[in-house]
Design an enzyme around this catalytic site. Structure first.
Site, short mmCIF file in Angstrom:
data_model
loop_
_atom_site.label_atom_id
_atom_site.label_comp_id
_atom_site.label_asym_id
_atom_site.label_seq_id
_atom_site.Cartn_x
_atom_site.Cartn_y
_atom_site.Cartn_z
N VAL A 155 -28.64 -40.32 10.84
CA VAL A 155 -27.96 -40.29 9.37
C VAL A 155 -26.67 -39.80 9.54
O VAL A 155 -25.54 -40.39 9.12
CB VAL A 155 -28.75 -39.64 8.32
CG1 VAL A 155 -27.91 -39.77 7.13
CG2 VAL A 155 -30.19 -40.22 8.28
N TYR A 156 -26.42 -38.54 10.29
CA TYR A 156 -25.16 -38.04 10.66
C TYR A 156 -24.27 -39.07 11.43
O TYR A 156 -22.95 -39.06 11.07
CB TYR A 156 -25.46 -36.77 11.55
CG TYR A 156 -24.02 -35.92 11.99
CD1 TYR A 156 -23.43 -35.19 10.87
CD2 TYR A 156 -23.35 -36.20 13.13
CE1 TYR A 156 -22.16 -34.38 11.16
CE2 TYR A 156 -22.30 -35.38 13.36
CZ TYR A 156 -21.71 -34.54 12.63
OH TYR A 156 -20.45 -33.90 12.86
N ALA A 157 -24.90 -39.42 12.42
CA ALA A 157 -23.90 -40.51 13.43
C ALA A 157 -23.73 -41.83 12.30
O ALA A 157 -22.31 -42.46 12.29
CB ALA A 157 -24.68 -41.13 14.43
N SER A 159 -22.81 -41.71 9.27
CA SER A 159 -21.86 -41.28 8.29
C SER A 159 -20.64 -41.30 8.89
O SER A 159 -19.41 -41.36 8.67
CB SER A 159 -22.25 -39.88 7.74
OG SER A 159 -22.23 -38.75 8.57
N LYS A 160 -20.65 -40.72 10.34
CA LYS A 160 -19.49 -40.68 11.00
C LYS A 160 -18.99 -41.84 11.49
O LYS A 160 -17.58 -41.85 11.88
CB LYS A 160 -19.53 -39.51 12.21
CG LYS A 160 -20.03 -38.07 11.61
CD LYS A 160 -18.89 -37.64 11.01
CE LYS A 160 -19.19 -35.90 10.28
NZ LYS A 160 -17.93 -35.45 9.61
#
Ligand code: NAD
Length: 284
Positions: A155-157, A159-160
């Site tokens: 999820v972080y990836a 978003s980035k």
């Protein structure tokens, strides 16, 4: 922006980590005022007190960047109480750090609301003022994970990756408009702030010292650098993904550089350091 001197700088997530360091560096460069937006009131108070003790002009605001209404209300206050923001650093961000199947939908939504929605909604509030004054600089903190997939970081990836695509597109739009508003996108590897506590260092990719990367970002503002990729191995990722078959890239990333195992012992911030909820925030 070739100078930070006499400019008004706003940093989201500026009460801790690299945001806090960048704020002080901008003030040392002669910024007229530093506006700090953060959801952590205790850190906001502490950082403001430290900087005011050094006779700097600091304006702290408790803002939840996942909340578009809160952003707009506080942007109006900044315009009235401080002035037009010349330099905006979109820095606030969070990570959950577990397998995707273990996420709640609230965790997914919150990560996207802060890391993606926050960056875009904050920019929307200040961009037209910068265009009108024909001067400005927007810095967007993405990540090395904008380039590579990584287990326990889905999820972080996501978003980035979104921040990178949006930020680079915005840069092109503003360049075509010749409005003298510049955009820098920052893709750092792991930084020793505590956000990614427990991660393993990939081959030839040291965990960055916060001071070092904060200075690089401030330099990106001064020297109009469009992309900061640090350390140098971050640059290898799109090159290798472009030329190798994906199965070969996976092999290199997993077995040679050790990227895919970096999050296996991730612990992140301890509970008492975790980002607090603002009353307006929607997550439990
Ligand atoms: P940090 O956790 O030390 O600081 C983040 C700040 O954002 C905190 O002060 C926090 O209170 C604030 N924040 C969180 N949610 C918020 C919200 N809803 N509204 C307003 N403020 C909020 O993190 P850091 O390591 O300094 O990271 C800064 C940026 O760099 C983040 O965008 C992060 O994703 C990115 N980044 C970090 C690393 C790393 O290894 N630490 C690596 C690459 C990119």
């Amino acid at each position: 922006m070739s100078t930070i001197k006499d400019k008004i700088v706003l940093i989201t997530g500026g009460a801790n980590g690299i945001g806090k360091i960048m704020g002080e560096k901008c003030l040392q460069e002669g910024a007229k005022a530093l506006v700090i937006w953060d959801i952590n009131q205790a850190n906001l108070d502490k950082t403001t007190a430290e900087l005011k003790a050094k006779n700097y002009k600091v304006y702290p605001y408790n803002v939840d960047v996942s909340d578009a209404k809160d952003i707009q209300e506080n942007a109006n206050r900044v315009l009235e109480e401080v002035g037009v923001v010349d330099i905006l650093i979109n820095n606030a961000g969070i990570v959950v750090g577990k397998m995707f199947k273990e996420h709640t939908s609230k965790e997914v939504q919150k990560t996207l609301d802060i890391n993606v929605g926050g960056v875009m909604n904050v920019t929307l509030c200040f961009l037209n003022q910068m265009i009108a004054q024909k001067e400005g600089h927007i810095v967007n903190i993405a990540s090395a994970s904008s380039y590579t997939p990584n287990p326990k970081m889905s999820v972080y990836a996501a978003s980035k990756w979104a921040v990178l695509g949006w930020s680079e597109s915005l840069r092109l739009e503003l360049k075509a408009e010749k409005c003298n508003v510049n955009v820098s996108t920052i893709l750092p590897g792991y930084i020793d702030t505590g956000m990614f506590k427990g991660v393993k260092q990939p081959l030839l990719t040291p965990v960055l010292q916060p001071e070092y990367i904060a200075q690089k970002i401030v330099n990106a503002i001064k020297y109009n650098k469009v992309l900061v990729q640090s350390p140098w191995t971050v640059r290898l990722v799109p090159a290798l993904r472009g030329i190798l078959p994906l199965s070969w890239y996976d092999f290199v990333a997993r077995n040679i550089f050790g990227v895919y195992g970096t999050m296996s012992d991730f612990v992140g911030r301890p509970k008492d350091e975790a980002v607090p909820e603002k009353q307006t925030a929607k997550m439990n």
